[in-house]
Design a protein around this motif. Sequence first.
Motif, PDB file in Angstrom:
ATOM      1  N   GLY A 156      11.024  65.377  11.160  1.00  0.00           N
ATOM      2  CA  GLY A 156      10.830  64.544   9.979  1.00  0.00           C
ATOM      3  C   GLY A 156      10.405  63.134  10.312  1.00  0.00           C
ATOM      4  N   TRP A 157       9.339  62.984  11.095  1.00  0.00           N
ATOM      5  CA  TRP A 157       8.880  61.647  11.446  1.00  0.00           C
ATOM      6  C   TRP A 157       7.933  61.102  10.379  1.00  0.00           C
ATOM      7  CZ3 TRP A 157       7.961  65.836  14.845  1.00  0.00           C
ATOM      8  CH2 TRP A 157       6.727  66.468  14.674  1.00  0.00           C
ATOM      9  N   ALA A 158       7.724  59.784  10.443  1.00  0.00           N
ATOM     10  CA  ALA A 158       6.802  59.130   9.500  1.00  0.00           C
ATOM     11  C   ALA A 158       5.373  59.532   9.819  1.00  0.00           C
ATOM     12  CB  ALA A 158       6.957  57.615   9.595  1.00  0.00           C
ATOM     13  N   ASN A 159       4.582  59.781   8.781  1.00  0.00           N
ATOM     14  CA  ASN A 159       3.185  60.151   9.008  1.00  0.00           C
ATOM     15  C   ASN A 159       2.326  59.672   7.855  1.00  0.00           C
ATOM     16  OD1 ASN A 159       2.834  62.536   6.973  1.00  0.00           O
ATOM     17  ND2 ASN A 159       4.740  62.989   8.057  1.00  0.00           N
ATOM     18  N   ARG A 160       1.038  59.587   8.136  1.00  0.00           N
ATOM     19  CA  ARG A 160       0.070  59.180   7.123  1.00  0.00           C
ATOM     20  C   ARG A 160      -0.241  60.360   6.219  1.00  0.00           C
ATOM     21  NH1 ARG A 160      -5.697  58.952   7.273  1.00  0.00           N
ATOM     22  NH2 ARG A 160      -5.607  59.869   9.352  1.00  0.00           N
ATOM     23  N   GLY A 161      -0.338  60.106   4.950  1.00  0.00           N
ATOM     24  CA  GLY A 161      -0.606  61.175   4.007  1.00  0.00           C
ATOM     25  C   GLY A 161      -2.022  61.704   4.125  1.00  0.00           C
ATOM     26  N   VAL A 162      -2.328  62.713   3.310  1.00  0.00           N
ATOM     27  CA  VAL A 162      -3.664  63.302   3.274  1.00  0.00           C
ATOM     28  C   VAL A 162      -4.561  62.367   2.476  1.00  0.00           C
ATOM     29  CG1 VAL A 162      -5.044  65.276   2.576  1.00  0.00           C
ATOM     30  CG2 VAL A 162      -2.729  65.621   3.468  1.00  0.00           C
ATOM     31  N   ASN A 163      -5.473  61.691   3.167  1.00  0.00           N
ATOM     32  CA  ASN A 163      -6.335  60.699   2.540  1.00  0.00           C
ATOM     33  C   ASN A 163      -7.796  61.131   2.572  1.00  0.00           C
ATOM     34  OD1 ASN A 163      -4.138  58.925   2.104  1.00  0.00           O
ATOM     35  ND2 ASN A 163      -4.272  58.235   4.232  1.00  0.00           N
ATOM     36  N   VAL A 164      -8.636  60.318   1.964  1.00  0.00           N
ATOM     37  CA  VAL A 164     -10.081  60.563   1.977  1.00  0.00           C
ATOM     38  C   VAL A 164     -10.617  60.274   3.379  1.00  0.00           C
ATOM     39  CG1 VAL A 164     -12.307  59.887   0.993  1.00  0.00           C
ATOM     40  CG2 VAL A 164     -10.253  59.909  -0.442  1.00  0.00           C
ATOM     41  N   PRO A 165     -11.411  61.165   3.974  1.00  0.00           N
ATOM     42  CA  PRO A 165     -11.985  60.894   5.304  1.00  0.00           C
ATOM     43  C   PRO A 165     -12.845  59.634   5.284  1.00  0.00           C
ATOM     44  CG  PRO A 165     -12.312  63.193   4.668  1.00  0.00           C
ATOM     45  CD  PRO A 165     -11.812  62.485   3.462  1.00  0.00           C
ATOM     46  N   LEU A 166     -12.586  58.740   6.233  1.00  0.00           N
ATOM     47  CA  LEU A 166     -13.299  57.462   6.261  1.00  0.00           C
ATOM     48  C   LEU A 166     -14.714  57.601   6.806  1.00  0.00           C
ATOM     49  CD1 LEU A 166     -10.439  55.122   7.517  1.00  0.00           C
ATOM     50  CD2 LEU A 166     -11.205  55.482   5.166  1.00  0.00           C
ATOM     51  N   PHE A 178      -8.071  65.396   7.353  1.00  0.00           N
ATOM     52  CA  PHE A 178      -6.969  65.613   8.279  1.00  0.00           C
ATOM     53  C   PHE A 178      -6.215  64.303   8.524  1.00  0.00           C
ATOM     54  CE2 PHE A 178      -9.735  69.174  10.057  1.00  0.00           C
ATOM     55  CZ  PHE A 178      -8.977  70.164   9.464  1.00  0.00           C
ATOM     56  N   ASN A 179      -4.944  64.433   8.928  1.00  0.00           N
ATOM     57  CA  ASN A 179      -4.193  63.277   9.401  1.00  0.00           C
ATOM     58  C   ASN A 179      -3.679  63.550  10.804  1.00  0.00           C
ATOM     59  OD1 ASN A 179      -1.942  64.929   9.119  1.00  0.00           O
ATOM     60  ND2 ASN A 179      -1.138  63.868   7.344  1.00  0.00           N
ATOM     61  N   GLU A 180      -2.741  62.733  11.285  1.00  0.00           N
ATOM     62  CA  GLU A 180      -2.313  62.842  12.679  1.00  0.00           C
ATOM     63  C   GLU A 180      -1.254  63.918  12.918  1.00  0.00           C
ATOM     64  OE1 GLU A 180      -4.414  59.140  12.153  1.00  0.00           O
ATOM     65  OE2 GLU A 180      -2.766  60.048  11.033  1.00  0.00           O
ATOM     66  N   ASN A 185      -2.367  69.563   9.252  1.00  0.00           N
ATOM     67  CA  ASN A 185      -3.773  69.957   9.402  1.00  0.00           C
ATOM     68  C   ASN A 185      -3.938  71.473   9.337  1.00  0.00           C
ATOM     69  OD1 ASN A 185      -4.278  67.248   9.718  1.00  0.00           O
ATOM     70  ND2 ASN A 185      -4.433  67.332  11.936  1.00  0.00           N
ATOM     71  N   THR A 186      -3.038  72.218   9.986  1.00  0.00           N
ATOM     72  CA  THR A 186      -3.143  73.682   9.918  1.00  0.00           C
ATOM     73  C   THR A 186      -2.882  74.191   8.505  1.00  0.00           C
ATOM     74  OG1 THR A 186      -0.830  73.907  10.625  1.00  0.00           O
ATOM     75  CG2 THR A 186      -2.519  73.958  12.343  1.00  0.00           C
ATOM     76  N   THR A 288      -4.247  63.690  16.348  1.00  0.00           N
ATOM     77  CA  THR A 288      -5.669  63.393  16.158  1.00  0.00           C
ATOM     78  C   THR A 288      -6.092  63.846  14.763  1.00  0.00           C
ATOM     79  OG1 THR A 288      -6.109  63.689  18.516  1.00  0.00           O
ATOM     80  CG2 THR A 288      -7.987  63.777  17.030  1.00  0.00           C
ATOM     81  N   PRO A 289      -6.646  62.948  13.936  1.00  0.00           N
ATOM     82  CA  PRO A 289      -7.027  63.326  12.565  1.00  0.00           C
ATOM     83  C   PRO A 289      -8.407  63.965  12.484  1.00  0.00           C
ATOM     84  CG  PRO A 289      -7.399  60.992  12.882  1.00  0.00           C
ATOM     85  CD  PRO A 289      -6.811  61.507  14.182  1.00  0.00           C
ATOM     86  N   SER A 290      -8.722  64.817  13.430  1.00  0.00           N
ATOM     87  CA  SER A 290     -10.007  65.518  13.414  1.00  0.00           C
ATOM     88  C   SER A 290      -9.863  66.794  14.207  1.00  0.00           C
ATOM     89  CB  SER A 290     -11.125  64.640  13.997  1.00  0.00           C
ATOM     90  OG  SER A 290     -10.846  64.293  15.343  1.00  0.00           O
TER      91      SER A 290
END
Length: 523
Positions: A156-166, A178-180, A185-186, A288-290
């Motif tokens: 349960g670690w902190a993570n970035r939500g599902v956002n718009v790809p930059l 994808f996020n980190e 991602n899966t 890796t967000p990719s």
Amino acid sequence: MSKSFFTVIKELTQRPYKKKIRPVQRTPIDQEWDKPISFARIEEELSKSSDIIFRKFILRVKEEIPCVLGVVDGLVDKNILDAYVLRALMVEAVDDPLFQAMTFEHVLDGLLDLFTPTNEVKKISHLGEAIDAMLSGDAVLFLEEGQEAIVISARGWANRGVNVPLNESSIRGPKEGFNETLRTNTSLLRRRIKHPSLRLVSMKIGDLSKTDVVIAYIENMANMDVVSEVLRRLSRIQIDGIVSGDMLEELIEDHPYSPFPQVSNTERPDIVASDLLEGRVAIMVDGTPSALIVPVTLPIFMQVNDDYYQRAMIVIIVRTIRYWGAFIALLAPSLYIAVTTFHQEVLPTTLVLSIAANREAVPFSALGEALLMLLALEILQEGGLRLPKPIGQTIGIVGALIIGDAAVKAGLISPIMVIVIGLTAVSSYTIPYYDLAIAIRLIRVPLMILSGTMGFFGLGIGLYLTIIHLLGLRSFGTPYLSPIAPFKLRAFLQDTFVRAPWWASGDVPDLVDVHDTKSGRKK
């Protein structure tokens, strides 16, 4: 001396996945990795770090059993631990007759079946399994005197939500990226391919980082020879740590000294799903967000996600503009240098006189003039890329205007050269894939030098060598110029320079040698 020199040259020119595995520097705990669990040894090794927490308590069963719950602060969900693990073991289970009847020999099996109401629970018996589980974010329940433990999923670690790809914006397509977090991602991928044939194979890479990597493919659609080759190359990697999935690209590509990218990467789950449906293989790395995509061909790097959300006729027009932009970005400076230096006869007399009048006060040759302007352009691009986004855009635009105008007024650069280099820069932005744009920027310089020394003949030699190089490239066994060379008519008409309408596009494109399992023939 000569032997060592040639040995170094051989090692540098050998493909990464064929290199001999280097010896790994093993630590004392690595040598005990397969030994039975010893809580005293784990405490001795991990308690030196301030984020490691060991919660000791007593299990009051038929006999009092000292237990320890080991976690890494920041990687676990404390609410899960408090509500479903510690409370269940220390409060709720005290009055249960089955719990009271447990002995030391059977307490772990009893806890596994009755008193750990969480999603993922398993029993382990090796020292390395316990350490790896803790450092991956799971909670591990030890018996102080036992040689087994229970792994309880409580990540349960902190993570970035599902956002718009930059880096891959879309006008009409999905806005998810994808996020980190690997499992997020899966799940995004699984949402788009709800079929049991989607295979997700996990492994760890990095002697110290133990980075989780997932290889995704669709069974009976992907070429299993490619899948096996991906697994083989990844399993041979011996490195201390992987901090980004992009590091894997350099470690698994076929031709490490080629400027052309041989592995694609994307931040968009819809693109990954589409590639898997075409028989390719995706590699996703935790943190890796990719995702990396193999095998790839050159036309893939000229395609964008919006090509598949617009109507086919619009896509044909846009792709034509994109390819013309790539040709201009590659050839415009070289053509200008060759024409003004050696082949003025190909231009109308009026234009030749105009160019000559503008260059009359310029002290440099056309080649020197172009190289000077390109150097200034590359410095501005790199400077604008590294600065904060609002400042970077200002530096790029204002810097180009000021430097170009000042250079023309000082008589260092002719106005037409500013036009040529400006057109080249703008055209390079039509190339959607950044790594391919860099490759074209690299190749542009030797083509300019050849044009400035031998004219059209030198430019022809440069293009000939570039095409020969592209013909020799492979991406996991797939020809880099497929379906152009070798020519495959159906795939060429389906999705290369043009995109066929969905109602006429047929099945899987014939790019990665996919076998049709129903008919037994190659598609």
